[in-house]
Design an enzyme around this catalytic site. Sequence first.
Site, PDB file in Angstrom:
ATOM      1  N   GLU A 376       3.812  -3.669  -2.338  1.00  0.00           N
ATOM      2  CA  GLU A 376       3.265  -3.159  -1.073  1.00  0.00           C
ATOM      3  C   GLU A 376       3.099  -4.317  -0.108  1.00  0.00           C
ATOM      4  OE1 GLU A 376      -0.354  -0.804  -1.175  1.00  0.00           O
ATOM      5  OE2 GLU A 376       0.227   0.115  -3.073  1.00  0.00           O
TER       6      GLU A 376
HETATM    7  P1  P53 Z   1      -4.531   2.093   3.844  1.00  0.00           P
HETATM    8  C1  P53 Z   1      -7.627  -1.802   0.673  1.00  0.00           C
HETATM    9  C2  P53 Z   1      -7.125  -3.093   0.739  1.00  0.00           C
HETATM   10  C3  P53 Z   1      -5.814  -3.337   0.381  1.00  0.00           C
HETATM   11  C4  P53 Z   1      -5.023  -2.300  -0.060  1.00  0.00           C
HETATM   12  O1  P53 Z   1      -4.060   1.023   2.758  1.00  0.00           O
HETATM   13  C5  P53 Z   1      -5.518  -1.030  -0.158  1.00  0.00           C
HETATM   14  C6  P53 Z   1      -6.820  -0.767   0.210  1.00  0.00           C
HETATM   15  C7  P53 Z   1      -7.372   0.611   0.139  1.00  0.00           C
HETATM   16  O2  P53 Z   1      -7.491   1.132   1.409  1.00  0.00           O
HETATM   17  O3  P53 Z   1      -4.810   0.006  -0.644  1.00  0.00           O
HETATM   18  C8  P53 Z   1      -3.413  -0.047  -0.840  1.00  0.00           C
HETATM   19  O4  P53 Z   1      -3.829   3.347   3.490  1.00  0.00           O
HETATM   20  C9  P53 Z   1      -3.064   1.152  -1.684  1.00  0.00           C
HETATM   21  C10 P53 Z   1      -2.353   2.231  -0.943  1.00  0.00           C
HETATM   22  C11 P53 Z   1      -2.787   2.216   0.510  1.00  0.00           C
HETATM   23  C12 P53 Z   1      -2.331   0.904   1.123  1.00  0.00           C
HETATM   24  O5  P53 Z   1      -2.847  -0.194   0.407  1.00  0.00           O
HETATM   25  O6  P53 Z   1      -5.997   2.194   3.663  1.00  0.00           O
HETATM   26  O7  P53 Z   1      -2.381   0.819  -2.871  1.00  0.00           O
HETATM   27  O8  P53 Z   1      -2.578   3.442  -1.600  1.00  0.00           O
HETATM   28  O9  P53 Z   1      -2.338   3.282   1.239  1.00  0.00           O
HETATM   29  C13 P53 Z   1      -2.709   0.757   2.574  1.00  0.00           C
HETATM   30  O10 P53 Z   1      -4.101   1.550   5.146  1.00  0.00           O
END
Ligand code: P53
EC number: 3.2.1.86
Length: 478
Positions: A376
């Site tokens: 990611e």
């Molecule tokens: P969203 C927090 C910090 C870093 C990654 O996040 C995180 C989170 C949780 O919010 O989650 C990951 O959608 C996760 C995904 C998520 C993505 O990062 O809050 O593995 O499910 O969607 C982005 O912007």
Amino acid sequence: MNNKGLPNGFLWGGAVAAHQLEGAWQAGGKGMSVADVMTVGSPKSYRKITEGIVPGQYYPNHEAIDFYHHYKDDIKLFAEMGFKCFRTSIAWTRIFPKGDEQAPNEEGLKFYDDLFDECLKYNIEPVVTLSHFELPYHLVTEYGGFRNRKLIDFFVRFATVCFDRYKNKVKYWMTFNEINNQANYQEDFAPFTNSGIYYKENDNREEIMYQAAHYELVASAKAVQIGHAINPDFQIGCMIALVPIYPETCKPGDILMAQKTMERKYFFTDVHVHGKYPNHIKKYWQRKGFQLDITDQDLEILTRGTVDYIGFSYYMSNAIRKKAGNDHYDYNEKTDLIGNQFVKVSDWGWQIDPEGLRYTLNWLTDMYHLPLFIVENGFGAYDKVESDGSVHDQYRIEYLREHIKQMKLAVEEDGVDLMGYTPWGCIDLVSAGTGEMEKRYGFIYVDKDNQGNGTLKRSRKDSFAWYKRVIESNGEDL
Ligand code: P53
């Protein structure tokens, strides 16, 4: 070792998680998951967790972008970009709707057969997370989530069924998504999404978090062992949210504070990789007087289920200083992180730091000496649709380009062993943290807003053609 270019077979692709895009929350016998009881938050606040479904509340994951019914067209678009792999998760509640059944739900299994076949048709390698914030809600209400040792067996049963069913379709696996998010036990979000834990008034939040994490680490190790027995070619990784914590200054106290914080946030990786707890965390538990249920048999299991690679997310970095009076250099994620004046922030307050990705790749290599997989990375941003339907997301291209440059330097100059790169939310989806649709990451725009209005129509943003070129040139044409 090549000193120019990324390796052949580098896994370019994109990443999503079932609950954030599939929708169809009750189709095909699916049960309710923790994601189904979460509402919408805002750029400044996490989403709300309700007790069960409350009438009148809007739950964005119920429909999400309805990938369940659109996956063929969506995968076709991924193939058009040239994806070599596609990271998604298997919604636990499609396979075991309540989580504690003996036999799986055939209709759920069939859905992922079809989905993986569709990927393989285009030579897109599925990369699969088993548990991505999708715990069956029944396991929360009946068992207290991962507070309960019984959850180990439920997870292992789920993992075994998946490994067995998809052994000839899926080679790359991860056990628990961002298992270390719950180091932020002061907030309700991560303990709930990671572990299905609702805290009660007098709970010792921190102790419970370590207990839940322990059961998950044991469950993960058991799954790794079983997976390797089912198919020795499986590559099974852990998945860590990697947010490096920098010292605010070169004051020795700040340096040590950052180091202690990194230990507290990333010891999970040590257990996955080395099969045992590092001394610092054991000493910490002693000092805090935590009495954890960790048996000799658990410790044995941990040594036998170490991972093949480290999957991680990277979005941002953070900074910290030692506060006066914090003699033990203890860390509180809710109150202790501070802004870094040398980097910019996104509209959601995430600090953008491409060099931090190279730092992270090197740090992980120095610590663990395992292959790495960036599963990611990405830029959540507001997009504007022009009157002709186009989306000029130059800011997203910019973010990804700068991160890919640093990723390449880590491989070419530093010799980091990197398996692939799957930017997050390759198609717009529901934000995990806030539940918003309008925090968009995609190369593909989906017409839907935070209130759930929209046609769900898909369209290519400018970043779509850009990423296609990046993949085609194996990262040379940025
Ligand atoms: P969203 C927090 C910090 C870093 C990654 O996040 C995180 C989170 C949780 O919010 O989650 C990951 O959608 C996760 C995904 C998520 C993505 O990062 O809050 O593995 O499910 O969607 C982005 O912007």
